[in-house]
Enzyme design. Structure first.
Site, PDB file in Angstrom:
ATOM      1  N   GLU A   1       5.417  -7.496  -0.029  1.00 23.94           N
ATOM      2  CA  GLU A   1       4.736  -8.774   0.132  1.00 23.94           C
ATOM      3  C   GLU A   1       5.389  -9.627   1.217  1.00 23.94           C
ATOM      4  O   GLU A   1       6.606  -9.577   1.412  1.00 23.94           O
ATOM      5  CB  GLU A   1       4.801  -9.565  -1.180  1.00 23.94           C
TER       6      GLU A   1
ATOM      7  N   ASP B   1       4.272 -10.684 -12.569  1.00 21.36           N
ATOM      8  CA  ASP B   1       4.165 -11.366 -11.283  1.00 21.36           C
ATOM      9  C   ASP B   1       3.302 -10.627 -10.273  1.00 21.36           C
ATOM     10  O   ASP B   1       3.397 -10.882  -9.078  1.00 21.36           O
ATOM     11  CB  ASP B   1       5.550 -11.625 -10.703  1.00 21.36           C
TER      12      ASP B   1
END
Lengths: 343, 343
Positions: free
Chosen positions: B56, B227
């Site tokens: 990410e 998450d």
């Protein structure tokens, strides 16, 4: 440890091997990645716009390797002694997520942008192209000339820039390298008799660098300066004169020259030409337009190329970017072990 | 030149100053940035998912400073000797787009995640909280314990992990630091009598680490392991028992525990509590849930804190990340000047 090619080493590499030879080699890597276009995880870049300019992250990935580039675009930078565009990039191993390679990409982006232009022109420009018109003599200009010579054998370059010093800089850089450089006094004079026209200006505005009446049949236009929302270079009438080729349609509709056109304006993605799924140039009279904005896959190819090229040389350093505790669940143990008395 | 804090220097800093003291200081930076939440350019992170895990990019920006973090999450990494999460981050100057600061963030993310948990718990947990239950004894666990002691004075920690070695590791790390650590044999035993429950497991799956029948009135739940899409820890019935607080709603709806709930499930963003625009804990019996996924503003605050903390020390190096030609339009001149004979 990750490998790091800093500015000094990137410049040493480019100077030692030569920008032209590097771009020849890079085109092979670019073509390899454009041929496997469908296997990339693609997403439009993530841009943060401010009054000063833009900062962007450009990620992409295959099943094996992930890459991204950080790049800024600040048109008012040169007036303050800074460069318009600076960049760096990273490759990582998809299997464990660890970054493996970090490189400066200010120089590398200049090389990859010109190499991409040349790769596309090899397929879209007329094979008898002999003269390149360069509108905009900033950072990208010399790299364009060298890449077009490497890919198409072009040695005659006509240039135009509103800044006479920029034209002089270009002539003094390219003249000694065997180019025939002609400075002109307008865009019209610059593009007269040109077979390929590169527009690489930096103004962050809807500009009209080139108008439709100046574009002759058979020309290939390589439009690389219009690359973010509100930043274009071509008269929209030019787009209607020819056929538009793009890198990645969803990004180019936002950032490219075709932001001036309807959302369903027909375009061809270049990888389709390269793989034979779509025609490229179909006649001597056709006007072809590469509406280039720069896409993450190009940076990925450029990073792969440098990584491979510097392997076994002294052109990189190792940096300590990833913590490696002996027990992977015991990151805290790293700190505890280094503590003088207590943590 | 940009400043670079590598793993060795980050560990030296954490060991020398102490993780607990660092997190105390970091909470002040986090609160400063959460108070000016509305002034940040915010976007959900850009994730590249593969069968192995996720990579990410997490950017954010103010009018002055831009920052981003690269971070991976690979749940199967520890079994192969790698860490689940590694990271690095960058700060840049918005005015010219130049990167100014690069830091490893594997250690720093562990510190910022725990500091964020503690900042939130200071406002949402009961002020008489004395016992912390930690479910999951991986990388994050020790940092959680230290942050909660720093922020809330908690010294009693009950732990549960399916891996006995991980519980032993935690006890041996925390015992010498003055904690009262109790290893338990189930989640139920772990959370009995706990005032604060932290769930920090790493499995990339819809898991149920904690069920609703185990949650007593008045508890604060700090759910940090869920998450990303398809990765949750809490029984959805727990969310209905209490009030849910989040960092950045658009991201948490995709990645947090509330991905199990309808898209309009009511949540409160924590910055609203911090600035007094929304209530935090309203009664001793209320169950508060921090559905934490980690947001770019936290990394921004952590990077600012390290940058400031190492200024004037030997805890950073200067790296050559941005090309600086004398004439900003003459990048090619850098290569030409370095060329042995010809470019």
């Amino acid at each position: 440890m990750a490998r790091f090619v800093d500015v000094r080493n990137m410049v040493r590499w480019a100077a030692g091997r030569g920008a032209e030879d590097i771009m020849s080699g890079m085109i092979a890597y670019l073509e390899e990645d454009f041929r496997r276009w469908e296997s990339f995880d693609k997403t439009p870049r993530v841009a943060s716009h401010t009054a000063f300019g833009v900062i962007e992250l450009m990620p992409t990935s295959t099943d094996e390797t992930y890459g991204f580039k950080y790049v800024n675009g600040h048109p008012s930078n040169p007036a303050r002694g800074y460069q318009t565009v600076t960049a760096f990039g990273v490759l990582a191993d998809v299997h464990n997520g660890y970054p493996t390679f970090l490189a400066e990409m200010t120089v590398l982006t200049a090389l990859r942008t010109a190499a991409t232009s040349a790769m596309v022109a090899k397929r879209l420009a007329r094979t008898d192209s002999r003269t390149l018109a360069l509108i905009g003599c900033g950072t990208q200009a010399e790299f364009q000339a060298l890449a077009f010579r490497a890919a198409l054998g072009i040695e005659s370059v006509r240039v135009w820039d509103t800044d006479p010093a920029a034209m002089e800089k270009l002539a003094s850089n390219l003249g000694p390298l065997g180019f025939d450089v002609v400075a002109t006094s307008s865009a019209a004079e610059c593009v007269a008799d040109a077979d390929v026209i590169t527009t690489c200006t930096a103004d962050k505005a809807y500009a009209t660098i080139l108008t439709a009446d100046l574009v002759r049949p058979g020309v290939h236009i390589n439009a690389i300066g219009g690359d973010c929302p509100g930043k274009t270079e071509l008269d929209s009438a030019i787009l209607a004169l020819g056929d538009v080729f793009v890198e990645y349609t969803p990004q180019t509709r936002i950032e490219g020259e075709i932001q001036q056109m309807p959302a369903d304006y027909p375009v061809t993605e270049f990888w389709e030409v390269l793989t034979g799924r779509a025609p490229g140039r179909v006649s001597e009279e056709q006007i072809t337009i590469f509406d280039s904005v720069g896409f993450a896959v190009e940076d990925f190819a450029a990073l792969r190329f440098v990584r491979d090229a510097v392997d076994g040389t002294d052109l990189y350093e190792e940096i300590d970017l990833v913590a490696a505790p002996e027990d992977p669940k015991d990151l805290f143990g790293l700190i505890r072990a280094a503590a003088p008395a207590r943590v």
